[in-house]
Every structure is written in structure tokens, then in C-alpha cells.
Write a protein that holds these residues in place. Structure first.
Motif, PDB file in Angstrom:
ATOM      1  N   ASP A 364     141.399  69.307 -19.696  1.00 41.91           N
ATOM      2  CA  ASP A 364     142.225  69.612 -20.863  1.00 41.91           C
ATOM      3  C   ASP A 364     143.527  70.635 -20.537  1.00 41.91           C
ATOM      4  O   ASP A 364     144.372  70.312 -20.828  1.00 41.91           O
ATOM      5  N   ALA A 365     143.032  71.539 -19.571  1.00 43.31           N
ATOM      6  CA  ALA A 365     144.020  72.608 -19.246  1.00 43.31           C
ATOM      7  C   ALA A 365     144.992  71.860 -18.384  1.00 43.31           C
ATOM      8  O   ALA A 365     146.453  72.116 -18.560  1.00 43.31           O
ATOM      9  N   VAL A 395     138.522  65.089 -20.245  1.00 44.28           N
ATOM     10  CA  VAL A 395     137.431  65.737 -20.633  1.00 44.28           C
ATOM     11  C   VAL A 395     137.608  67.535 -21.195  1.00 44.28           C
ATOM     12  O   VAL A 395     137.911  68.237 -20.126  1.00 44.28           O
ATOM     13  N   ASN A 397     136.652  70.341 -22.182  1.00 46.31           N
ATOM     14  CA  ASN A 397     135.611  71.600 -22.304  1.00 46.31           C
ATOM     15  C   ASN A 397     136.265  72.770 -22.951  1.00 46.31           C
ATOM     16  O   ASN A 397     135.655  73.765 -22.941  1.00 46.31           O
ATOM     17  N   GLN A 398     137.759  72.701 -23.289  1.00 52.46           N
ATOM     18  CA  GLN A 398     138.237  73.706 -24.204  1.00 52.46           C
ATOM     19  C   GLN A 398     138.357  75.124 -23.448  1.00 52.46           C
ATOM     20  O   GLN A 398     138.729  76.280 -23.889  1.00 52.46           O
ATOM     21  N   ILE A 399     138.517  74.819 -22.292  1.00 53.55           N
ATOM     22  CA  ILE A 399     138.718  76.050 -20.983  1.00 53.55           C
ATOM     23  C   ILE A 399     139.429  75.347 -19.863  1.00 53.55           C
ATOM     24  O   ILE A 399     139.085  73.983 -19.354  1.00 53.55           O
ATOM     25  N   GLY A 400     140.191  76.014 -19.001  1.00 55.89           N
ATOM     26  CA  GLY A 400     140.618  76.032 -17.809  1.00 55.89           C
ATOM     27  C   GLY A 400     140.217  77.052 -16.867  1.00 55.89           C
ATOM     28  O   GLY A 400     140.986  78.200 -17.158  1.00 55.89           O
TER      29      GLY A 400
HETATM   30 MG   LIG Z   1     138.883  72.373 -19.218  1.00 53.56          MG
END
Ligand SMILES: [Mg+2]
Ligand SMILES: Cc1ncc(C[n+]2csc(CCOP(=O)(O)OP(=O)(O)O)c2C)c(N)n1
Length: 951
Positions: A364-365, A395, A397-400
Motif C-alpha cells: 500500500d505504501a 496487499v 496492511n495499512q503500514i509501510g
Molecule cells: Mg504496507
């Protein structure tokens, strides 16, 4: 024609056999003239077939009546119940804002006023039954406001939510809305539930196995994102049932090992050997390997008894750099399969992308913030670059690493960039595997119907740190407090479905145990496993290639002069009635015909046409891509001619002869370097029978694609044993054009190549770098790329002013039989005995030196040209210099500044390998490639000559 071909057979001067290319392609069909305002094609535009495109793909804004609901009763009902329609439309547009997408429940959903029925004069308490014809698809013809609302919430505000109101055509919007409203009624069979429980349990088991056996290895596990395996299960199933033959997959680190070891059936022995620190390639190969999460594979999947081939391309650490490569590889496979745009079947009535699907995974990031993604979208629907729609999976995961979404992007969703082309987005809660299945089903169906990109945004979480050794609670205590308390996604699903009685937990556990037993067995034997665990690297079409030689080989790349004349004539021939520009008729067509007929003054553009034309006749395909390459930045090439009456394009080299087997794809690219170069690299690793050339508008613009050069082109063979014959044409030379149009930064390429200054190079350097001085040399370089039995990337510092310099022309005889590329060109104009000083140089500078020597009558000076810098031709140079027994001084002259150009590269090789000390004559050091002031430039030119000749 056959007569010519007999004479043009390739001879090898000192090496093994030539790869034979056996295209059994039928004759190229005469493509019908189909008028279009956007891309006019006449005959023989190879790689773009209008009939293979859905018209809506190309002309997105031009609506088609087909597909729009024009049923009179539906229209009347919409008028009658306009307020209900407004409520439904509001859900279609804004429903996603109220969807339950976040498995962690940390996203605060805000009220969405547009979704309130009273805004449209409706009440959910009303018992009035509405006619729903043409308004909403809830599976029945009549319903109350409450029934409609219940359905809209299921369709648009549940664990799956869609964004499609920005789609460009009514047909797409209608179709999408209909499908989304249908999806709550999709059912999942028990057999499928068992399967999705199993694929997730397997992925989880692998991560647990890794935790116990390889606790310190960074594996970027899939925990928290196991439902991506469900996406793949559905993708494979649907692709197989649609008759798709090939899937090209590009994906980053996250979950890659799980996918490889699970659905892709990667050899556990090879993987576990690798994880224990052993190489993933046989010891006799010149290869240094790559980390486990970059491994690639090519595999025949058996999906419900149907074969689907899957190619997972290698990825570097640079996130998203693999995306254009994956798209290019997919287009390359489409060319190999002669499908869609590349069909040679005149009766073809399919679509581009029928047989080959491109699938792209992203974090996502990275997806939202890496610019190459925007470049890829700019390319997605263009002739010569389209793949019939890619399927993207974020994919999410709401974080980078340690950066949460709210600080990693400015847009509401990670997927928002996809809206630039009007592509639909399907968000799905990764904790609901069956919703993931539906999301994938919707995405694949859309791509299959409309042949455009589609994005699935899979919201999930990352159970551990960025890698398993990191502690994420330093930076995300709340998120990780939440994650710690959660049951895993596979366990929760298995528990729920087992309780329902639809999945057998025992069976899942039994299969997992068997799998783990096998991994443990392989692990025990991993260190001592024999090399036959490795599959052959050069397989399929690449089996005609071998590893490159450890010496510099020489290849006869000459062609019979009658054949060359034939190709030269054909290269400027247009069909009857084609209206060619009057200026080109005289200065381009007539001039080329004269040169070719006389066999002299062959310019670069002609030599290029002759090289390409001869390769086409030998059955190789050629693709030239880059900005404005058809005409050529310097208006010299005119590989495609444009009819002055109707804009239609004609590529003469595709119409040389009825028996022609290879074709020329002339691809004017969008204004991108990174995505386009990555794409071309992807095409080049697909087939050894395709010569791919990428031309930069000016040489220095390659640096916008530096990531592709650093991570794929230069190290690709060493990391992954992947050969590529990609050619980069980089216009280079000082002509007073200023800091940015002068230099292709040869020094950077020379620093990155693995030529040695201690021992003589062979063909097995990582890349070839040449700065040729004549059209004939260019001709041989291009032909050599295909004629040899291995493929190697080639960087050419290509000409600008030399394109029209009479002194820099060649005779046809220099391209005739038994001629070849000369890595060093000796000076034939002097008496060797009288030479006291040898000036060595490369590229265009030679002509300035020659002119200066002439004007000074400096007959004691010889000028020797080094045409190949890498591999460095030390032996040849030594034997050329031995002709000058009285030479006392050896001097390198270059027009680039001292901290640039080839000087630092050549000097140690010259001293250590050729055996002479080399002096420098050139510009001083400077912090920009070239000056931007005309008088300064002229001064430098004068000084350069003084330094070269007056020392
Ligand atoms: Mg991520
Ligand atoms: C171009 C680039 N910049 C920085 C990094 C370092 N890096 C590796 S993974 C990562 C976070 C990626 O986040 P995301 O795209 O969301 O994928 P995730 O790891 O969460 O699956 C970063 C910053 C990188 N690999 N590539």
C-alpha cells in the motif's frame, strides 16, 4: 528473395553454433484501413491491430449505445421513481465510505449524509413497494425502501466496497453496478471453502515453519495477509476456465515466499538450500544469486485439470520497479503467442489479452508513492504498450515499514492513482476470505470484459514488524496491541467454517502436517542435496542460448550486398496511392535509393534499416521504443511514414516480401523513461528472437530510469541468470547544446560494468558499452545482438551530428559478407614508421581530431579509435599499437570533462593490459556535463585541440 537469403547466412568467425530461429509464422495479413481519430493505421503497423481492441478501451469518452439500458419501461420507471434512483446512485458513489473494510477496526467511519433516505424524500419506515426496474438489481422486481437499503448496504457497505462512478463509460458503470448488486447473492461451495481454508493454512504453516527454523531470516511473512492466497486461488480458477494460457506475475517481498512454496510449487529443496545460505544456481554458472524474497519462477499450474503457465518475474528491493518489467514481459508473451495485437491471422476476431493476463501486486505504501506507478498507468492503454488490462492487488496492511497510512499518503485510499485512467477499485476486508474471493471474481470479470486495468485493495494487517526481527510496538503501540489480541485470519476462518460444518479442520490439519513433514525432510538434506535439484535456467525458447564466452568472440555479421540493396530499397517503399511528404520524397527516399544503389555514403539511418531489415528477413522480430522514435528525434529515421492525406502510418520494413517472417514494431512511447525502459527490459527477457531497442530522446534522459538500469539491466544475469539483448541508444556528443543535451554519462555505465583492469575481458562482462564511429559499425553491433548464441545488454553512445556528417558515412562493402564489428579501428591513413604519437579516442570526437590533424598536416600522429569500451579490447589494441614501432607517446583525447567520459576507465586498462602509459588531453574537471555558454564552449573546443596536438 531465397537467393539473397542463401548468401546472407550467418558465419561465425570464432565461436560455436548460431541459434536458429524458426518462426513458422504465416504471411503478414493486409490490415484493413480502419479510420480512427486517435491512431491512424494503414497497412503493416505491426503490434497494433485495431480490431483486437475494444473500442471503449481506446476512446474511453466516446460512449457506445451497446450496453446502456435503453429499455423504455426502465426509463419511464426511473423518471417515475427518480428519488429512489438518486438514493441508489448515492450508494453506488458513496457507499464505500461506510464499508467495514478494516480488519483492525481502527478506521473511524464518518457519517455520510448522502446515504440518508430522507435527503431524497424517502423514508425507511414506509411500507410502499416500489417498482425497481432499471433502478437497482436486488434480485426481485419490487421492494420497499428498507429492502432496497438493506441490499445496498450489503452490496456497497459491507466487507467489500467498490468505487466505479468515475468509470469513463455508461456501459462500464452499468455493468459494474449490476455485478456489485449481484455479488451478495454469490455463493461459495463447501469444496471451495475447504480449498481456501487449506491455501491460507498452508501459508500460515510456512510462516510458522520459518519462525522456528529460520528465526533470523528476513522473510517478510504473509501473516495478517493470508487471504491473498484466496485471491490467487480464484484468479487461477477463473483464468483457467476462461481459456487463459499464461499469467505473468510481478510482486514485491510481502508473502512472496508463501506463494512460491505454496500455490507455485517452488522446489522446497532449492528454497531451503537457499535459506540455509547455499546458492540457488548450479556452481558452474557465473552467478552471485539474490536474496530469497527476490527469486523468480516459471511453472505449469494444473488448475482443475487445465494447464495455466505462470511466470513470476524477479524483483529487486526497489519497490515497484518490477511493475513495468512485468507489464513488458506480459506484452512480450503476447507477441510470442502471436495473440491480439500480434495476430497474423486475418480472420482473428478475439481481443488483445485473451491468452495472457498480467497480474501486479503492490504494497500500500509503495503503490501510492512511487512515481513509476503513475508512469505505468500513463502507458496502460496505449498502442504498442497495452496488455489488455492488468489486474492489480494491493496487499494493504495499512503500514509501510513504520509509516502509517495517514502519513504515507495524501489521498484517502492507497489505490486512488488508479482513478487517473478511470479504472475501478474494489476494496475488501482481508479478514473475510469469501469477500476476497468475490473481489477477485469481480476484478477478473471486469478485466476480461473491458480489457482495462482493475485494482483490488486488500485491507489486512502485518502481524509482526516490517520484517520479523523488527519490533513494531516502538512506533505503532495501539495498532500492535490490537493485532496481538487477534486470532489469525486462517484460524478464525477455519474455526467459523468448521463450526458451520462446511470445512473439515481435520483434513486441513492433515494436509498441513504432511507439508511440514516434507519441508523438514528437505531441510535435513538441504546442504548435501545434489545439483540436479536445479532446473535448467536457459529453457524453452532460451534453450538456443548458452552462457557467454570468457574470451571476446567475433561474429560474421555481414550480408550479401544484393540483399542489402533489396532491403534498402524496400525500407522506403510505400503502397500505391500513399501520399508521402514531398520533402521526404526528395531528401529521404530518393537520397537513400541513390546511396544504396551506388553502395556508398551509407548514413546511420540507412545502416540501421539494413541491420533491422536483414534481421527481420532472418526471422527475428525487432522492436524500437522511445519518445518519437518513429520519425527520430533528429528527423533522420522515418521508420514509419505518414500519409499526408489521412495521417495513416506505414512501416515499410514490414512489407518487404511475402515470405517475410519477422516484423518490426515501431513504438512511439509516452514521455516516460523508467516505466518504458522497464517495460522494454521485460520484453527483452521474454524471447531471444526479439531485438528490443530503447532510444532516449537525448542520452542523459536515461537517468530517469536509473533504477531499472541498476537493478535489472546491469545485474540481471548475475543475480538471476536471465539473459537480455536489450539495446539502449543514447544520443551523445558535445555540440554546444548545453548541460543536458550533450552527454549520455558514459562514465556512469563504465563504472557499473564488470570489465577488469587486471585481466583481459571476455564476452561474459555484465554489459557491453560501445561508442561507434561509423554506420557500418552500428550495423554490425545491431546484427551481432541477435546472431550470437547468447544475449547481452548493449549501451550505444549514439550519434547526433554524425547522422548527417558526410565523413561519417560507410560503404555498403563494409557491411558485406565476412565483415564484422571491429572493437578497435586502426588508422589507415598514415605511414606507421613515421608515427611518433598515437592519439586514442572514441566516438564522434574522432572526426574533430581527424579534421584538426588535416589542417595541421600532423602526419606524425596516428588516431586510433576504441569502438568497444566494454568488453575492453586490450589484445586488439595491443596488436594495433605494435604497428607503430617509433611511437613515443600515447595520449587519450576526449571531449568530455576529465571527471567524465571514458578517461578514468581506459587509463588503467591501457597501462596494465596494453602495456603503455597513457596521457590525458581533454577538458578540465567540471561539476556539470557541459557548459551552457556558446563562447565558453568554443574556447573549450580550441583548448582541447591544443592539448591534444601541441603537447
Ligand atoms: Mg504496507
Ligand atoms: C524504492 C524503495 N524505497 C524504500 C525501500 C525500503 N522499504 C522496503 S519495504 C518498505 C515499506 C513498504 O511498505 P508497503 O509498500 O506498504 O509494503 P509492506 O512491506 O507493508 O508489505 C520500505 C520503505 C524500498 N525497498 N524501495
Amino acid at each position: 528473395m531465397l537467393r539473397f537469403l542463401r548468401h546472407s547466412r550467418v558465419r561465425i568467425l570464432s565461436s560455436q553454433s548460431t541459434p536458429r530461429c524458426q518462426h513458422a509464422a504465416p504471411l503478414v495479413p493486409a490490415v484493413q484501413h480502419l479510420p480512427s481519430r486517435l491512431y491512424n493505421v494503414g497497412r503493416d503497423v505491426y503490434g497494433y491491430r485495431q480490431s483486437a481492441w475494444r473500442p471503449l478501451n481506446l476512446i474511453g469518452l466516446q460512449q457506445q449505445a451497446e450496453g446502456i439500458n435503453t429499455d423504455e419501461a426502465a426509463i419511464q420507471n426511473r423518471i417515475q421513481n427518480a428519488n429512489l434512483l438518486r438514493l441508489v446512485t448515492a450508494y453506488r458513489e458513496h457507499g464505500h465510505k461506510r464499508a467495514t473494510l478494516d480488519p483492525l477496526g481502527l478506521l473511524q467511519l464518518q457519517p455520510v449524509p448522502e446515504l440518508e433516505p430522507h435527503l431524497y424524500g424517502l423514508s425507511s419506515d414506509s411500507s410502499e413497494s416500489y417498482n425497481l426496474t432499471g433502478i437497482v438489481n436486488i434480485g426481485k422486481e419490487k421492494g420497499t425502501v428498507q429492502e432496497v437499503l438493506d441490499h445496498l448496504k450489503k452490496a456497497y457497505c459491507s466487507n467489500i466496497a467498490v468505487e466505479f462512478s468515475h468509470l469513463l463509460t455508461s456501459e462500464e458503470r452499468e455493468w459494474f453496478g449490476h455485478q456489485a448488486e449481484e455479488s451478495p447473492r454469490w455463493t461459495v461451495s463447501n469444496a471451495t471453502k475447504q480449498k481456501i481454508a487449506q491455501v491460507m493454512a498452508d501459508a500460515q504453516a510456512f510462516d510458522q515453519f520459518m519462525t522456528t527454523k529460520f528465526a533470523t531470516v528476513k522473510r517478510y511473512g504473509g501473516e495478517g495477509a493470508e487471504s491473498m492466497m484466496v485471491f490467487f486461488h480464484q484468479l487461477f480458477t477463473q483464468a483457467a476456465s476462461d481459456g487463459v494460457e499464461d499469467i505473468i506475475l510481478a510482486m514485491p517481498h510481502r508473502g512472496r515466499l508463501n506463494l512460491l512454496m505454496g500455490p507455485l510449487g517452488y522446489s522446497p529443496m532449492v528454497m531451503l538450500k537457499k535459506l540455509r545460505g547455499n546458492p540457488e544456481f548450479p556452481p558452474h554458472l557465473l552467478c552471485v544469486g539474490d536474496i530469497p524474497t527476490h527469486l523468480w519462477t516459471t511453472v505449469d499450474l494444473d488448475v482443475d485439470g487445465k494447464a495455466v503457465h505462470l511466470s513470476l518475474i524477479p524483483n529487486p528491493s526497489h519497490l515497484e520497479a518490477n511493475i513495468p518489467v512485468g507489464i513488458g514481459k506480459a506484452r512480450g508473451r503476447q507477441m510470442s503467442k502471436q495473440e491480439g495485437d500480434y495476430t497474423l491471422d486475418p480472420s482473428f476476431d478475439g481481443c488483445h489479452g485473451d491468452k495472457v493476463i498480467n497480474v501486479l501486486l503492490h504494497g500500500d505504501a509503495a503503490f501510492v508513492a512511487q512515481g513509476v506507478i503513475a508512469e505505468c498507468f500513463a502507458m496502460a492503454n496505449l498502442p504498442h504498450y497495452a496488455v489488455g488490462g492488468s489486474i492489480h492487488l494491493i496487499v494493504n496492511n495499512q503500514i509501510g515499514f513504520t509509516t502509517p497510512s495517514e502519513r504515507g499518503r495524501s489521498s484517502p485510499y492507497s489505490s486512488d492513482i488508479a482513478k487517473m485512467n478511470g479504472n475501478p477499485v474494489i476494496h475488501v476486508n482481508g479478514e473475510d476470505p469469501e469477500a476476497v474471493l468475490s473481489a477477485c471474481r469481480l476484478a477478473v470479470s471486469y478485466r476480461q470484459k473491458f480489457r482495462k486495468d482493475v485494482v483490488v485493495d486488500l485491507l489486512c494487517f502485518r502481524r509482526w514488524g516490517h520484517n520479523e526481527i523488527d519490533d513494531p510496538s516502538f512506533t505503532q503501540p495501539i495498532m500492535y496491541g490490537n493485532i496481538k489480541s487477534r486470532l489469525s485470519i486462517p484460524d478464525a476462518y477455519i474455526q467459523k467454517t468448521a463450526e458451520e460444518g462446511s470445512v473439515s479442520k481435520e483434513e486441513v490439519d492433515k494436509n498441513v502436517s504432511e507439508q511440514v513433514r516434507e519441508w523438514n525432510r528437505c531441510l535435513k538434506e538441504a546442504d548435501s542435496a545434489p545439483d540436479h535439484a536445479y532446473e535448467s535456467i536457459l529453457q524453452g525458447p532460451w534453450s538456443s542460448c548458452a552462457p557467454p564466452h570468457s574470451h571476446i568472440s567475433s561474429w560474421d555479421t555481414g550480408i550479401d550486398s544484393e540483399m542489402l540493396k533489396f532491403i534498402g530499397g524496400k525500407s522506403v517503399e510505400v503502397p500505391d496511392g500513399f501520399s508521402i511528404h514531398p520533402h521526404l520524397k526528395k531528401t529521404f527516399v530518393a537520397a537513400r535509393l541513390k546511396r544504396v544503389e551506388e553502395g556508398s555514403s551509407i548514413d546511420w539511418a540507412t545502416a540501421e534499416s539494413l541491420a533491422m531489415g536483414s534481421l527481420l528477413i532472418q526471422g527475428f522480430n525487432v522492436r524500437l521504443s522511445g519518445q518519437d522514435v518513429g520519425r527520430g528525434t533528429f528527423s533522420h529515421r522515418h521508420a514509419m511514414l505518414v500519409d499526408q492525406e489521412n495521417d495513416c502510418i506505414h512501416v515499410p520494413l514490414n512489407n518487404m516480401d511475402q515470405s517475410q517472417k519477422g516484423f518490426f514494431e515501431v513504438a512511439n512511447s509516452p514521455l516516460s523513461e523508467e516505466a518504458v525502459l522497464g517495460f522494454e527490459y521485460g520484453m527483452s527477457i521474454e524471447s531471444p528472437d526479439l531485438l528490443v531497442l530503447w532510444e532516449a530522446q537525448f542520452g542523459d534522459f536515461f537517468n530517469a530510469a536509473q533504477t531499472i538500469i541498476d537493478t535489472y539491466i546491469f545485474p540481471g544475469e548475475l543475480k538471476w541468470q536471465l539473459q537480455s539483448g536489450l539495446v539502449m541508444l543514447l544520443p551523445h556528443g558535445f555540440d554546444g547544446a548545453g548541460p543536458e543535451h550533450s552527454s549520455c554519462r558514459l562514465e556512469r555505465f563504465l563504472l557499473q560494468c564488470d570489465s577488469s583492469d587486471e585481466k583481459v575481458d571476455g564476452d561474459n562482462v555484465n554489459v557491453q558499452i560501445a561508442n561507434p564511429t561509423t554506420p557500418a559499425q552500428y550495423f554490425h553491433l545491431l546484427r551481432r545482438q541477435m546472431v550470437r548464441n547468447y544475449r547481452k545488454p548493449l549501451i550505444i553512445a549514439s550519434p547526433k551530428v554524425l547522422l548527417r556528417l558526410p565523413a561519417a558515412a560507410s560503404d555498403l562493402s563494409e557491411m558485406g559478407p565476412r565483415t564484422n564489428f571491429r572493437p578497435v579501428i586502426d588508422d589507415q591513413t598514415t605511414d606507421p614508421q613515421s608515427i611518433q604519437k598515437v592519439v586514442i579516442c572514441c566516438g564522434k570526437h574522432y572526426y574533430a581530431l581527424q579534421k584538426e590533424r588535416e589542417s595541421r598536416q600532423a602526419h606524425h600522429i596516428a588516431i586510433v579509435r576504441v569502438e568497444s569500451l566494454c568488453p575492453f579490447p586490450a589484445d586488439l589494441l595491443q596488436s594495433v599499437l605494435s604497428r607503430y614501432p617509433n611511437a613515443k607517446e600515447y595520449l587519450w583525447s576526449q571531449e568530455e570533462h576529465k571527471n567524465m567520459g571514458a578517461w578514468s576507465f581506459v587509463a588503467p586498462r591501457f597501462e596494465n593490459l596494453v602495456g603503455h602509459k597513457l596521457a590525458y588531453a581533454g577538458r578540465d574537471v567540471l561539476g556539470v556535463p557541459a557548459v551552457g555558454t556558446a563562447t565558453l564552449h568554443q574556447e573549450e573546443v580550441k583548448q582541447l585541440m591544443v592539448r591534444t596536438f601541441d603537447r
